[in-house]
Design an enzyme around this catalytic site. Structure first.
Site, mmCIF file in Angstrom:
data_model
loop_
_atom_site.group_PDB
_atom_site.id
_atom_site.type_symbol
_atom_site.label_atom_id
_atom_site.label_comp_id
_atom_site.label_asym_id
_atom_site.label_seq_id
_atom_site.Cartn_x
_atom_site.Cartn_y
_atom_site.Cartn_z
ATOM 1 N N LYS A 85 36.862 39.290 39.195
ATOM 2 C CA LYS A 85 36.010 39.554 38.031
ATOM 3 C C LYS A 85 36.034 38.459 36.966
ATOM 4 O O LYS A 85 35.764 38.706 35.783
ATOM 5 C CB LYS A 85 36.346 40.912 37.362
ATOM 6 C CG LYS A 85 36.471 42.093 38.278
ATOM 7 C CD LYS A 85 35.495 42.142 39.407
ATOM 8 C CE LYS A 85 34.081 42.471 39.014
ATOM 9 N NZ LYS A 85 33.208 42.470 40.249
ATOM 10 N N THR A 86 36.329 37.247 37.388
ATOM 11 C CA THR A 86 36.344 36.142 36.422
ATOM 12 C C THR A 86 35.092 35.257 36.510
ATOM 13 O O THR A 86 34.992 34.276 35.773
ATOM 14 C CB THR A 86 37.582 35.251 36.646
ATOM 15 O OG1 THR A 86 37.616 34.877 38.025
ATOM 16 C CG2 THR A 86 38.870 35.957 36.267
ATOM 17 N N TRP A 90 29.095 34.045 40.489
ATOM 18 C CA TRP A 90 28.295 33.002 39.836
ATOM 19 C C TRP A 90 28.721 31.614 40.325
ATOM 20 O O TRP A 90 27.892 30.786 40.699
ATOM 21 C CB TRP A 90 28.492 33.133 38.326
ATOM 22 C CG TRP A 90 27.660 32.229 37.478
ATOM 23 C CD1 TRP A 90 26.517 31.572 37.835
ATOM 24 C CD2 TRP A 90 27.899 31.895 36.111
ATOM 25 N NE1 TRP A 90 26.035 30.851 36.767
ATOM 26 C CE2 TRP A 90 26.863 31.037 35.699
ATOM 27 C CE3 TRP A 90 28.893 32.255 35.185
ATOM 28 C CZ2 TRP A 90 26.793 30.516 34.405
ATOM 29 C CZ3 TRP A 90 28.822 31.744 33.898
ATOM 30 C CH2 TRP A 90 27.785 30.886 33.517
ATOM 31 N N HIS A 149 41.037 35.195 46.481
ATOM 32 C CA HIS A 149 41.594 35.699 45.223
ATOM 33 C C HIS A 149 43.118 35.549 45.238
ATOM 34 O O HIS A 149 43.795 35.999 44.314
ATOM 35 C CB HIS A 149 41.266 37.187 45.037
ATOM 36 C CG HIS A 149 39.851 37.478 44.608
ATOM 37 N ND1 HIS A 149 39.160 36.705 43.701
ATOM 38 C CD2 HIS A 149 39.007 38.496 44.944
ATOM 39 C CE1 HIS A 149 37.956 37.220 43.502
ATOM 40 N NE2 HIS A 149 37.831 38.302 44.246
ATOM 41 N N ARG A 172 38.894 33.442 32.968
ATOM 42 C CA ARG A 172 38.046 34.098 31.963
ATOM 43 C C ARG A 172 38.940 34.882 30.999
ATOM 44 O O ARG A 172 40.067 35.266 31.381
ATOM 45 C CB ARG A 172 37.101 35.050 32.714
ATOM 46 C CG ARG A 172 36.082 35.752 31.903
ATOM 47 C CD ARG A 172 35.277 36.725 32.765
ATOM 48 N NE ARG A 172 34.169 37.285 32.006
ATOM 49 C CZ ARG A 172 33.370 38.244 32.424
ATOM 50 N NH1 ARG A 172 33.549 38.764 33.627
ATOM 51 N NH2 ARG A 172 32.395 38.690 31.676
ATOM 52 N N GLY A 310 27.221 40.151 32.481
ATOM 53 C CA GLY A 310 27.317 38.689 32.507
ATOM 54 C C GLY A 310 27.339 38.058 31.121
ATOM 55 O O GLY A 310 26.713 37.026 30.907
HETATM 56 P P1 PAP Z 1 34.291 39.569 42.121
HETATM 57 O O1 PAP Z 1 35.715 39.230 41.820
HETATM 58 O O2 PAP Z 1 34.100 41.004 42.538
HETATM 59 O O3 PAP Z 1 33.617 38.587 43.028
HETATM 60 P P2 PAP Z 1 33.157 38.232 39.893
HETATM 61 O O4 PAP Z 1 31.901 37.657 40.391
HETATM 62 O O5 PAP Z 1 34.353 37.335 39.789
HETATM 63 O O6 PAP Z 1 33.519 39.522 40.709
HETATM 64 O O7 PAP Z 1 32.909 38.807 38.432
HETATM 65 C C1 PAP Z 1 31.842 39.622 38.123
HETATM 66 C C2 PAP Z 1 31.449 39.314 36.695
HETATM 67 O O8 PAP Z 1 30.652 38.124 36.666
HETATM 68 C C3 PAP Z 1 30.609 40.409 36.083
HETATM 69 O O9 PAP Z 1 30.921 40.390 34.688
HETATM 70 P P3 PAP Z 1 30.657 41.641 33.734
HETATM 71 O O10 PAP Z 1 31.198 42.854 34.392
HETATM 72 O O11 PAP Z 1 31.404 41.298 32.461
HETATM 73 O O12 PAP Z 1 29.206 41.696 33.501
HETATM 74 C C4 PAP Z 1 29.213 39.908 36.382
HETATM 75 O O13 PAP Z 1 28.214 40.488 35.579
HETATM 76 C C5 PAP Z 1 29.374 38.435 36.086
HETATM 77 N N1 PAP Z 1 28.342 37.608 36.718
HETATM 78 C C6 PAP Z 1 27.818 37.742 37.966
HETATM 79 N N2 PAP Z 1 26.894 36.817 38.185
HETATM 80 C C7 PAP Z 1 26.785 36.090 37.052
HETATM 81 C C8 PAP Z 1 25.961 34.992 36.646
HETATM 82 N N3 PAP Z 1 25.054 34.468 37.457
HETATM 83 N N4 PAP Z 1 26.151 34.486 35.407
HETATM 84 C C9 PAP Z 1 27.045 35.016 34.562
HETATM 85 N N5 PAP Z 1 27.860 36.049 34.881
HETATM 86 C C10 PAP Z 1 27.736 36.589 36.110
#
Ligand code: PAP
Length: 345
Positions: A85-86, A90, A149, A172, A310
């Site tokens: 979730k960091t 993206w 991870h 993050r 995001g």
């Molecule tokens: P994962 O560990 O399950 O792969 P990860 O992608 O690391 O998750 O983190 C998800 C976060 O990135 C979400 O944050 P939020 O809950 O605070 O909203 C998600 O919304 C955010 N995220 C995904 N895609 C993007 C993007 N293109 N730009 C900015 N933030 C993004």
């Protein structure tokens, strides 16, 4: 560093063809290790287990063991490493689009019809169910893009000692990580388990009981390694990517050996990558609104769950001032003297 007890598995089973035989034998070999580990409350499973100071779901740890037993990195591999979730999704999109920019046009780009996790597979979520040779015969173009991870200290030597493989790491603000993770795992938590409140999740997170946590130890492991090996590990911050995505994309290209030429910059290639991978664009695509990503037989995730808000600082809408203060204090304490800062501004 020897992260796992030595086992005879590679010599004994590498010649066997049947994936399920391999799985069974590795399970047998590691069962004792798994059975004797300390446990803590789980977020998505009943419990997490602690191994060498880090917390994993039982399957997550099995996956890591598989990595040690069977993964053969190539010198050209590019690894994306992150605490969950960091900003993984993206960064996967940005790295994939940067590295493969001469292969794909922007109008029919694979990221328009595939979730970034398809283009950039997780090492940790696949191996324990599959014949690991799939990684060597998957026909994926060079460089292979693979993500993990796992904490740096528990990666196989083959990944860390190989000077030529490169890592891109993203971190993050932990307050936003906690809130993002709580929202995400709440959706994946099986109905048989009682719901996990934000207060409970907060306590677990502060105590480090979180997949691949403690968060701070995860970050510090990669941070220290990046100071020692700056040519091997690029250390990025989600908040910086949000503020200056063009600068970040150019840095990623340069670091991975795919620098943008002046002509490309003039033609707006960097802008196109940033636009393609933006939250607004990715989250609005059909594939990311309606499809499901199949990490393994027990982990199926609606793609839309990877795109929540995001934004930077959303934690203030969920955590009390006291909770925010406590997390900030833990962060300052844990990171003091490391040279790493978590200010968002
Ligand atoms: P994962 O560990 O399950 O792969 P990860 O992608 O690391 O998750 O983190 C998800 C976060 O990135 C979400 O944050 P939020 O809950 O605070 O909203 C998600 O919304 C955010 N995220 C995904 N895609 C993007 C993007 N293109 N730009 C900015 N933030 C993004």
């Amino acid at each position: 560093m020897a992260a796992f007890p030595p086992s005879p598995r590679s010599e004994n089973i590498s010649g066997e063809k049947n994936g399920s035989d391999l799985i069974q034998k590795t399970d047998e070999i590691h069962r004792e290790t798994l059975l004797n580990l300390p446990t803590g409350k789980g977020w998505m499973t009943e419990h997490l287990v602690q191994y060498q100071g880090f917390w994993f779901s039982p399957n997550g740890l099995k996956n890591l063991m598989w990595l040690h037993d069977h993964f053969n990195p190539r010198p050209t591999d590019i690894f994306l490493a992150s605490f969950p979730k960091t900003g993984t999704t993206w960064l996967k999109a940005l790295v994939f689009a940067t590295v493969n920019r001469t292969r794909h046009g922007f109008s029919d780009h694979p990221l328009l019809t595939n979730n970034p996790h398809v283009c950039f597979p997780f090492l940790d979520a696949y191996l324990h169910e599959k014949d690991p040779s799939f990684l060597d015969h998957d026909g994926s173009p060079t460089p292979r893009l693979l993500s993990t991870h796992a904490p740096y200290a528990l990666l196989p030597d083959s990944m860390t000692a190989n000077r030529r493989c490169k890592f891109v790491y993203i971190y993050r603000d932990p307050k936003d990580v906690l809130v993002s993770k709580w929202h995400f795992l709440r959706k994946l938590r099986p109905q048989e388990l009682p719901p996990l409140s934000l207060e409970e999740a907060f306590e677990l997170f502060c105590r480090g009981i979180s997949h691949n946590g403690p968060f701070w130890d995860h970050v510090l492991g990669y941070w220290k390694a990046s100071l020692e090996l700056p040519e091997k590990i690029l250390f990025l911050k989600y908040e910086d990517l949000k503020k200056e995505p063009f600068v970040a994309v150019k840095r990623i290209g340069e670091f991975l050996g795919f620098p943008f030429s002046l002509e490309e910059e003039r033609e707006g290639v960097v802008e196109n990558i940033v636009k393609l991978c933006s939250f607004e664009n990715l989250s609005s695509l059909e594939v990311n609104r309606t499809s499901i990503h199949n990490f393994s037989t027990d982990i199926l995730v609606d793609n839309r769950h990877f795109f929540r808000k995001g934004i930077v600082g959303d934690s203030k809408n969920y955590l009390t001032a006291e909770m925010m203060k406590r997390l900030d204090e833990i962060t300052s304490h844990k990171l003091s003297g490391s040279g790493l800062l978590f200010h968002n501004s």
